[in-house]
Design a protein around this motif. Sequence first.
Motif, PDB file in Angstrom:
ATOM      1  N   HIS A 318      22.905 -32.991 -43.951  1.00 10.44           N
ATOM      2  CA  HIS A 318      24.366 -33.117 -44.016  1.00 10.44           C
ATOM      3  C   HIS A 318      25.039 -32.036 -43.172  1.00 10.44           C
ATOM      4  CE1 HIS A 318      28.317 -34.015 -45.672  1.00 10.44           C
ATOM      5  NE2 HIS A 318      28.469 -32.726 -45.948  1.00 10.44           N
ATOM      6  N   ARG A 319      24.522 -30.788 -43.261  1.00  8.08           N
ATOM      7  CA  ARG A 319      25.118 -29.688 -42.507  1.00  8.08           C
ATOM      8  C   ARG A 319      24.988 -29.916 -41.000  1.00  8.08           C
ATOM      9  NH1 ARG A 319      22.110 -25.937 -44.310  1.00  8.08           N
ATOM     10  NH2 ARG A 319      20.704 -25.765 -42.538  1.00  8.08           N
ATOM     11  N   GLU A 320      23.795 -30.327 -40.553  1.00  9.02           N
ATOM     12  CA  GLU A 320      23.567 -30.503 -39.117  1.00  9.02           C
ATOM     13  C   GLU A 320      24.340 -31.708 -38.573  1.00  9.02           C
ATOM     14  OE1 GLU A 320      22.221 -28.446 -37.276  1.00  9.02           O
ATOM     15  OE2 GLU A 320      20.929 -27.198 -38.517  1.00  9.02           O
ATOM     16  N   LEU A 321      24.342 -32.815 -39.318  1.00 14.03           N
ATOM     17  CA  LEU A 321      25.060 -34.001 -38.850  1.00 14.03           C
ATOM     18  C   LEU A 321      26.559 -33.748 -38.797  1.00 14.03           C
ATOM     19  CD1 LEU A 321      23.057 -36.709 -40.834  1.00 14.03           C
ATOM     20  CD2 LEU A 321      23.089 -36.447 -38.356  1.00 14.03           C
ATOM     21  N   THR A 327      28.857 -38.894 -38.838  1.00 10.58           N
ATOM     22  CA  THR A 327      29.029 -39.285 -40.235  1.00 10.58           C
ATOM     23  C   THR A 327      27.984 -40.334 -40.584  1.00 10.58           C
ATOM     24  OG1 THR A 327      31.409 -38.890 -40.094  1.00 10.58           O
ATOM     25  CG2 THR A 327      30.625 -40.202 -41.947  1.00 10.58           C
ATOM     26  N   ARG A 328      27.113 -40.002 -41.529  1.00 12.14           N
ATOM     27  CA  ARG A 328      26.075 -40.926 -41.968  1.00 12.14           C
ATOM     28  C   ARG A 328      26.066 -40.962 -43.489  1.00 12.14           C
ATOM     29  NH1 ARG A 328      26.705 -41.659 -37.416  1.00 12.14           N
ATOM     30  NH2 ARG A 328      25.226 -41.590 -35.676  1.00 12.14           N
ATOM     31  N   SER A 329      25.911 -42.141 -44.057  1.00  9.12           N
ATOM     32  CA  SER A 329      25.849 -42.272 -45.511  1.00  9.12           C
ATOM     33  C   SER A 329      24.489 -41.810 -46.007  1.00  9.12           C
ATOM     34  CB  SER A 329      26.094 -43.726 -45.919  1.00  9.12           C
ATOM     35  OG  SER A 329      25.032 -44.554 -45.461  1.00  9.12           O
ATOM     36  N   GLY A 348      15.096 -42.034 -31.003  1.00 11.17           N
ATOM     37  CA  GLY A 348      16.491 -41.669 -31.173  1.00 11.17           C
ATOM     38  C   GLY A 348      16.842 -40.375 -30.491  1.00 11.17           C
ATOM     39  N   ARG A 349      18.001 -39.854 -30.832  1.00 13.31           N
ATOM     40  CA  ARG A 349      18.561 -38.647 -30.236  1.00 13.31           C
ATOM     41  C   ARG A 349      18.310 -37.464 -31.155  1.00 13.31           C
ATOM     42  NH1 ARG A 349      24.735 -39.419 -29.642  1.00 13.31           N
ATOM     43  NH2 ARG A 349      24.499 -39.771 -31.875  1.00 13.31           N
ATOM     44  N   VAL A 350      17.869 -36.341 -30.587  1.00 10.46           N
ATOM     45  CA  VAL A 350      17.633 -35.135 -31.376  1.00 10.46           C
ATOM     46  C   VAL A 350      18.979 -34.520 -31.760  1.00 10.46           C
ATOM     47  CG1 VAL A 350      16.699 -32.793 -31.350  1.00 10.46           C
ATOM     48  CG2 VAL A 350      15.397 -34.663 -30.337  1.00 10.46           C
ATOM     49  N   VAL A 351      19.191 -34.416 -33.063  1.00 12.72           N
ATOM     50  CA  VAL A 351      20.403 -33.774 -33.577  1.00 12.72           C
ATOM     51  C   VAL A 351      20.178 -32.285 -33.750  1.00 12.72           C
ATOM     52  CG1 VAL A 351      22.025 -33.681 -35.511  1.00 12.72           C
ATOM     53  CG2 VAL A 351      21.145 -35.882 -34.720  1.00 12.72           C
ATOM     54  N   ALA A 352      19.019 -31.929 -34.279  1.00  9.91           N
ATOM     55  CA  ALA A 352      18.723 -30.511 -34.513  1.00  9.91           C
ATOM     56  C   ALA A 352      17.223 -30.336 -34.694  1.00  9.91           C
ATOM     57  CB  ALA A 352      19.465 -29.995 -35.748  1.00  9.91           C
ATOM     58  N   ARG A 353      16.781 -29.132 -34.412  1.00 11.70           N
ATOM     59  CA  ARG A 353      15.403 -28.729 -34.671  1.00 11.70           C
ATOM     60  C   ARG A 353      15.453 -27.384 -35.378  1.00 11.70           C
ATOM     61  NH1 ARG A 353      10.247 -28.447 -30.499  1.00 11.70           N
ATOM     62  NH2 ARG A 353       8.918 -27.093 -31.760  1.00 11.70           N
ATOM     63  N   GLY A 354      14.627 -27.226 -36.403  1.00  8.75           N
ATOM     64  CA  GLY A 354      14.655 -25.979 -37.158  1.00  8.75           C
ATOM     65  C   GLY A 354      13.351 -25.739 -37.879  1.00  8.75           C
ATOM     66  N   HIS A 375      16.912 -39.450 -39.352  1.00  6.50           N
ATOM     67  CA  HIS A 375      15.581 -39.173 -39.882  1.00  6.50           C
ATOM     68  C   HIS A 375      15.300 -37.673 -39.870  1.00  6.50           C
ATOM     69  CE1 HIS A 375      14.332 -43.487 -39.489  1.00  6.50           C
ATOM     70  NE2 HIS A 375      15.283 -43.448 -38.563  1.00  6.50           N
ATOM     71  N   TYR A 376      14.810 -37.168 -41.001  1.00  4.80           N
ATOM     72  CA  TYR A 376      14.303 -35.798 -41.090  1.00  4.80           C
ATOM     73  C   TYR A 376      12.786 -35.905 -41.026  1.00  4.80           C
ATOM     74  CZ  TYR A 376      13.156 -31.208 -43.092  1.00  4.80           C
ATOM     75  OH  TYR A 376      12.638 -29.944 -43.316  1.00  4.80           O
TER      76      TYR A 376
END
Length: 656
Positions: A318-321, A327-329, A348-354, A375-376
């Motif tokens: 939720h924090r990264e998106l 906005t994703r349900s 898909g597209r990389v939103v974040a890596r951690g 997807h996580y």
Amino acid sequence: MKDDEFRPELGRIRSRGSKAGKRYAGQVRAAINRAGGRPARGARFMGSRTGRGGAAAALLRSRDRHAAFRQRRVIVKARIVRLAGKGLDGARAHLRYIQRDGVTREGEPGKLYGAEQDRMDGREFLDRADGDRHQFRFIVAPEDGIQYDDLRPLTRRLMAQMEEDLGTKLDWVAVDHFNTGHPHTHIIVRGKNDRSENLVIAREYVSSGIRERAAELVSLDLGPRTDREIEQHLRQEMEQERFTSIDRQLLRTRDDDGVVSPSGRDTFRQTLHQGRLRKLERMGLAEETGSGRWRLNDDLEITLRRMGERGDIIKTMHRELTGKGLTRSAADCVIHDRSSEPAQSVVGRVVARGLANELDDRHYLIVDGVDGRSHYIDIGNGDATEPTPDGCIVRVTPRSTEPRHVDRIVAEIAGTNDGRYSIDIHLKHDPSATERFAETHVRRLEAIRRATTGVEREPDGTWIIAPDHLERVADYERQRTRVEPVTVDRLSSLPLEQQVDFDGATWIDRELASGSPEPLRDAGFGREVRQAQGRRQQWLVAQGFARREQDRLVYRNDMLRALHWRELNRVASQLSKELGLAYAEPRPGEIVEGTLRRSVELASGKHAIIEKSREFTLVPWRSVLDRHIGKEVSGVVRREGISWTIGRQRSGPSVS
């Protein structure tokens, strides 16, 4: 009964043949421990206190429980990392990552500090550690860490106390992180004492002593916990869907039948336990058996810990998106962890890596998929996956644990040749095979040999293959899966928006020209890709790479090749000016040789710059070239790729 009816049976209580004797001896030892007694000389060796700090840990455990209950809580995670082999490379990667961007309150890179300096050089620290057998890594997270403006004084006092407990000076560096809801400190300690001997710390001190020392210091800074603070914290725990201190207390009070009967003089505690049991009942983890007796689920702790981890993951997603304006349900957020790997590929597209686990260097990717869901994904050790910048397009595929086709061929050939395999044996067994094809089997065997004892190589290059070779290969793949549960293929370094009018072959073009493109859902990133494809099609028509025929679009047969050469020639021209060398285009069948200078990123993928005295060339990059930058290489250009030789000699080891 009468005295003369008693017949003793002679035998030692602790004899191996007496199970009852073993139980009795255990009960005696437990009674001695409960009474605070010490085992007599010759008692069982306690390995947990071997090493430095064992006495300090024992002293901390024996302190007043009431005082300990009021202490501020501190979480300490510890790991001992061996530096042999590639361990030092992993230590460098870990040090780089804990100093990454965005970990301070201001969103800046982490600052490495030590006992006396606010700025330390990580390279100097690792140079001193070169040759060390191991190093210690700690994460120290005070529960009330948010009340500290600066964690450095606390860390330095803790390390000074550890030096006193361990009886030696410590060589350490640390980084403070404020990028989560719980400020914490990463501490790295060399595995050498002040006499340059291997530093061995008692397991009990590592597991509990450091935590107790840190709690003492935080309690001195902030004062002991008040009754109100303790009660407020416990009330919050009562409704949490994670493993709590209340659950730990309930598990300790279970009887031999696994039943809990919360009772006692403390009304607050009794009410707390009853409230928690009702919560567990609603979660299906506890059942009331009548008259205030409760039976707890056998997997209660495992289930609650897993639920807590999933809750933390959802918060992270939720924090990264939200930070990226997406906005994703909750229904469109999917978690793939080690217990539930993706059943199929995710594109898909990389939103974040951690870091999924900051101590073990396990990384995660958040991928906004073309299926309209986010997807996580646990991708395993960070150094096993190449950098994946935010916005790039990737395909994440679960790693198979089944033996490969080459493994089955090796087993088949060895089965008909007395358990032996070599390139010559392979070529005799299958005259249609090429030497280059057989070499791929040897490289596979070499990789298995380096990681396991599953195969043996004789001095003449012949391999000894066991009858259960395929079972051993499956074990090897399962070991790899624990480290690298998935493979991450970067499909495009260009963000989606930049691909719409890019003068070169893009991921969108490959999808449009493909006979089996990725299925797109009309939601989330899938909808964005559909819209981008429509705009890209207009650009392709304007550039003459496609034409409209009735209700469909027809692409030129050489569209991808022509777009690729456009970009390649443009980049080559820029590099020619930069290097002062002419560009030589590689052709199939030619030998490419020179110095491997560096890589360059194109929309069609990563390329290597091979430099000679008067010219240079660009060829597709292979990951095996990473460790050979600056070396002389040569290779034969083939349609399916390049067969490389490292070093000046043509007969040296090749990498295909």
